[in-house]
Design a protein around this motif. Structure first.
Motif, mmCIF file in Angstrom:
data_model
loop_
_atom_site.group_PDB
_atom_site.id
_atom_site.type_symbol
_atom_site.label_atom_id
_atom_site.label_comp_id
_atom_site.label_asym_id
_atom_site.label_seq_id
_atom_site.Cartn_x
_atom_site.Cartn_y
_atom_site.Cartn_z
ATOM 1 N N PHE A 44 0.847 -1.194 0.000
ATOM 2 C CA PHE A 44 0.000 0.000 0.000
ATOM 3 C C PHE A 44 0.881 1.242 0.000
ATOM 4 N N LEU A 45 0.716 2.075 -1.048
ATOM 5 C CA LEU A 45 1.444 3.334 -1.171
ATOM 6 C C LEU A 45 0.587 4.414 -0.529
ATOM 7 N N ARG A 46 0.877 4.736 0.716
ATOM 8 C CA ARG A 46 -0.003 5.599 1.494
ATOM 9 C C ARG A 46 0.304 7.079 1.268
ATOM 10 N N GLY A 47 -0.773 7.829 1.078
ATOM 11 C CA GLY A 47 -0.654 9.254 0.858
ATOM 12 C C GLY A 47 -1.223 9.708 -0.467
ATOM 13 N N GLY A 48 -1.565 8.764 -1.335
ATOM 14 C CA GLY A 48 -2.117 9.121 -2.632
ATOM 15 C C GLY A 48 -1.024 9.319 -3.668
ATOM 16 N N SER A 49 -0.522 8.218 -4.224
ATOM 17 C CA SER A 49 0.567 8.285 -5.194
ATOM 18 C C SER A 49 0.046 8.776 -6.544
ATOM 19 N N ASP A 50 0.769 9.699 -7.145
ATOM 20 C CA ASP A 50 0.340 10.391 -8.361
ATOM 21 C C ASP A 50 0.575 9.520 -9.595
ATOM 22 N N GLY A 51 -0.505 8.936 -10.120
ATOM 23 C CA GLY A 51 -0.384 8.092 -11.295
ATOM 24 C C GLY A 51 0.058 8.829 -12.540
ATOM 25 N N LEU A 52 -0.241 10.131 -12.626
ATOM 26 C CA LEU A 52 0.152 10.923 -13.786
ATOM 27 C C LEU A 52 1.617 11.339 -13.705
ATOM 28 N N GLN A 53 2.234 11.113 -12.582
ATOM 29 C CA GLN A 53 3.669 11.351 -12.432
ATOM 30 C C GLN A 53 4.444 10.051 -12.544
ATOM 31 N N MET A 54 3.828 8.923 -12.154
ATOM 32 C CA MET A 54 4.497 7.629 -12.245
ATOM 33 C C MET A 54 4.404 7.064 -13.666
ATOM 34 N N ILE A 55 3.224 7.125 -14.267
ATOM 35 C CA ILE A 55 3.024 6.648 -15.638
ATOM 36 C C ILE A 55 2.401 7.805 -16.405
ATOM 37 N N ALA A 56 3.242 8.614 -17.021
ATOM 38 C CA ALA A 56 2.826 9.911 -17.551
ATOM 39 C C ALA A 56 2.447 9.859 -19.029
ATOM 40 N N PRO A 57 1.310 10.483 -19.388
ATOM 41 C CA PRO A 57 0.949 10.645 -20.806
ATOM 42 C C PRO A 57 1.675 11.878 -21.355
ATOM 43 N N ASP A 265 1.544 -17.101 3.091
ATOM 44 C CA ASP A 265 0.952 -16.945 1.761
ATOM 45 C C ASP A 265 0.226 -15.611 1.588
ATOM 46 N N ILE A 266 0.190 -14.785 2.637
ATOM 47 C CA ILE A 266 -0.333 -13.421 2.528
ATOM 48 C C ILE A 266 0.575 -12.511 3.347
ATOM 49 N N ALA A 267 0.991 -11.412 2.734
ATOM 50 C CA ALA A 267 1.802 -10.432 3.445
ATOM 51 C C ALA A 267 1.378 -9.031 3.027
ATOM 52 N N THR A 268 1.430 -8.108 3.948
ATOM 53 C CA THR A 268 1.135 -6.715 3.646
ATOM 54 C C THR A 268 2.357 -5.859 3.975
ATOM 55 N N VAL A 269 2.559 -4.829 3.156
ATOM 56 C CA VAL A 269 3.693 -3.924 3.318
ATOM 57 C C VAL A 269 3.182 -2.505 3.096
ATOM 58 N N THR A 315 -3.048 2.384 -3.918
ATOM 59 C CA THR A 315 -2.973 3.664 -3.224
ATOM 60 C C THR A 315 -4.376 4.223 -3.112
ATOM 61 N N GLU A 316 -4.645 5.032 -2.082
ATOM 62 C CA GLU A 316 -6.035 5.406 -1.786
ATOM 63 C C GLU A 316 -6.668 6.300 -2.836
ATOM 64 N N PHE A 317 -5.884 7.115 -3.502
ATOM 65 C CA PHE A 317 -6.373 7.916 -4.618
ATOM 66 C C PHE A 317 -5.181 8.494 -5.368
ATOM 67 N N GLY A 318 -5.455 9.045 -6.560
ATOM 68 C CA GLY A 318 -4.416 9.712 -7.325
ATOM 69 C C GLY A 318 -4.398 11.195 -7.010
ATOM 70 N N ARG A 319 -3.902 11.987 -7.947
ATOM 71 C CA ARG A 319 -3.802 13.421 -7.738
ATOM 72 C C ARG A 319 -4.506 14.157 -8.870
ATOM 73 N N ARG A 320 -4.823 15.415 -8.628
ATOM 74 C CA ARG A 320 -5.490 16.226 -9.629
ATOM 75 C C ARG A 320 -4.586 16.421 -10.846
ATOM 76 N N LEU A 321 -5.215 16.588 -12.005
ATOM 77 C CA LEU A 321 -4.442 16.806 -13.222
ATOM 78 C C LEU A 321 -3.634 18.089 -13.133
ATOM 79 N N GLU A 322 -4.234 19.163 -12.658
ATOM 80 C CA GLU A 322 -3.578 20.463 -12.666
ATOM 81 C C GLU A 322 -2.697 20.647 -11.445
ATOM 82 N N GLU A 323 -1.465 21.064 -11.683
ATOM 83 C CA GLU A 323 -0.572 21.329 -10.556
ATOM 84 C C GLU A 323 -1.036 22.556 -9.786
ATOM 85 N N ASN A 324 -0.713 22.598 -8.500
ATOM 86 C CA ASN A 324 -1.114 23.731 -7.674
ATOM 87 C C ASN A 324 -0.021 24.811 -7.666
ATOM 88 N N GLY A 325 -0.207 25.838 -6.872
ATOM 89 C CA GLY A 325 0.735 26.940 -6.843
ATOM 90 C C GLY A 325 2.046 26.641 -6.152
#
Length: 422
Positions: A44-57, A265-269, A315-325
């Motif tokens: 589990f990648l905790r904190g909301g890992s940015d999918g658009l930064q990890m696998i970017a279009p 046979d089951i492990a969590t990290v 991960t619990e969610f991704g991130r918004r498309l638009e970067e913040n300030g």
């Protein structure tokens, strides 16, 4: 974890460790559950890992315009690593994860994009809670974790060390499963003191009470680990170069436990600190590099077990498309999942790409097109011999993506409980 006598007895009395150690437990599991029962590792990648930064279009004009200072480029300095296409869109891995690209090229790593959970909530606590229980708002009464429901649906006796958390605490995916054991550092999973202290604890717990039984089983689990540590084959394998950090330490310890053949046979990290509201480029790079190097080292370390291990990230969610300030990104919706395993159909991006036009977004976020439970259900059926995924995820239909190998001819399919959709 080092246990005092008091903590040992408290843990035993609450059922923190149960079931006797089964000699040759790996063989026993294979015989009972079939050859396809993998060691399932949920990272589990905790904190909301940015999918658009990890696998970017990286070539998408919307992506470039909405992330003017942090977008992963397709060429030039710090260019992304070409990964492949999904629905005609080219994707690039973050440049800090070349080890993951090597695993992808070896067809052992697969990617699912635009995946996650449809939630209008953006709270870390709420979204992690729902995701680890495998539910949504329509079934919020469910108090067990999704891994707990999976284990219960198997209806089998399990060795004491079959279910392990390599983090400091047992996660909510194992909520209401008291047999789960937390072992962050396998070398310190022992009773503080000496062998005499262990025997003393055994001697003062006499009779046939449940209290005595649980205490004895706890000591048996500790003894099994201590015996395994004497086996040279459990040492870190040559060529496994773990970086520093808690993730690497937890995975190194887990690798040793796997090589002890104690029936796991089951492990969590857990891997935390993915909540990058500012300085995303630098902070994300550090986190992604640790993830990539740690997984690569772990995979090398368990070379003899790769054919029966499946690792899945969430991960619990991704991130918004638009970067913040602050050159970061705020809480969003869809993200990604990695699957690593000897029976993963890797070297491919799975899912449906929703697009980044304004009309494609949900509240400004990348839309979820693949429910994360579809991915988990396929793993449970094909790699963990559970023919009843509906018992684990009642609101999700069994619709495999073909992401892992295995037999699902005996799967029991039931209509998914209606749930809220956007």
């Amino acid at each position: 974890m080092t246990l005092s006598r008091r903590n040992l007895l408290l843990g035993a009395s609450t059922g923190a460790f149960m079931a006797t150690i089964a000699p040759n437990a790996r063989v026993a599991l294979a015989q009972d559950a079939g050859a396809t029962r993998d060691i399932l590792i949920v990272l589990f990648l905790r904190g909301g890992s940015d999918g658009l930064q990890m696998i970017a279009p990286s070539g998408d004009s919307n992506y470039i315009s909405k992330r003017p200072t942090i977008a992963v480029p397709s060429s030039g300095t710090n260019a992304g690593i070409g990964l492949g296409t999904l629905d005609g869109v080219d994707f690039y891995l973050n440049p800090s994860v070349p080890e993951l690209k090597s695993l992808y090229d070896a067809e052992q790593l697969a990617v699912v994009h635009a995946t996650g959970m449809e939630m209008d909530d953006r709270s870390h606590f709420e979204c992690q809670e729902y995701m680890e229980r495998g539910v949504d708002h329509t079934s919020s009464h469910e108090k067990r974790g999704w891994l707990t429901r999976h284990i219960e649906s198997l209806s089998e006796d399990r060795p004491a060390l079959s279910t392990v958390s390599s983090s400091g605490d047992v996660p909510n995916s194992l909520l209401k499963y008291p047999q789960a054991v937390s072992i962050y550092d396998v070398k310190n999973f022992k009773l503080r003191g000496s062998e005499f202290r262990s025997e003393a604890v055994r001697s003062v717990n006499i009779g046939d009470s449940a209290y005595k039984t649980l205490s004895t089983r706890t000591l048996d689990a500790i003894a099994s680990v201590e015996a395994g540590l004497q086996n040279e084959s459990s040492e870190t394998a040559e060529g496994a170069q773990y970086p520093g950090g808690e993730l690497a330490a937890g995975l190194r310890s887990l690798a040793r436990l796997i090589k002890m053949d104690v029936g796991i046979d089951i492990a969590t990290v857990d891997h935390g600190d993915w909540d990058h509201h500012d300085n995303l480029e630098g902070e994300f790079r550090n986190q992604a590099e640790e993830l990539s190097r740690s997984l690569a080292a772990f995979w090398t370390d368990i070379a003899d077990y790769q054919d029966r291990v499946t690792v899945v990230t969430m991960t619990e969610f991704g991130r918004r498309l638009e970067e913040n300030g602050n050159r970061g990104t705020d809480h969003g919706m869809a993200s990604y999942m990695f699957l690593l395993g000897g029976n993963v159909n890797g070297g491919k991006i799975y899912g449906d790409w929703p697009g980044l036009d304004e009309s494609d977004l949900v509240f400004g976020d990348l839309a979820v097109t693949t429910d994360y439970r579809r991915v988990l259900s396929e793993i449970l059926v094909k790699r963990h011999s559970n023919p009843r995924p509906h018992d684990v995820f009642p609101s999700t239909a069994y619709e495999p993506l073909g992401i892992v190998q295995g037999d699902d001819s005996t799967v029991v399919t039931e209509a998914a409980t209606p749930r809220r959709l956007w």
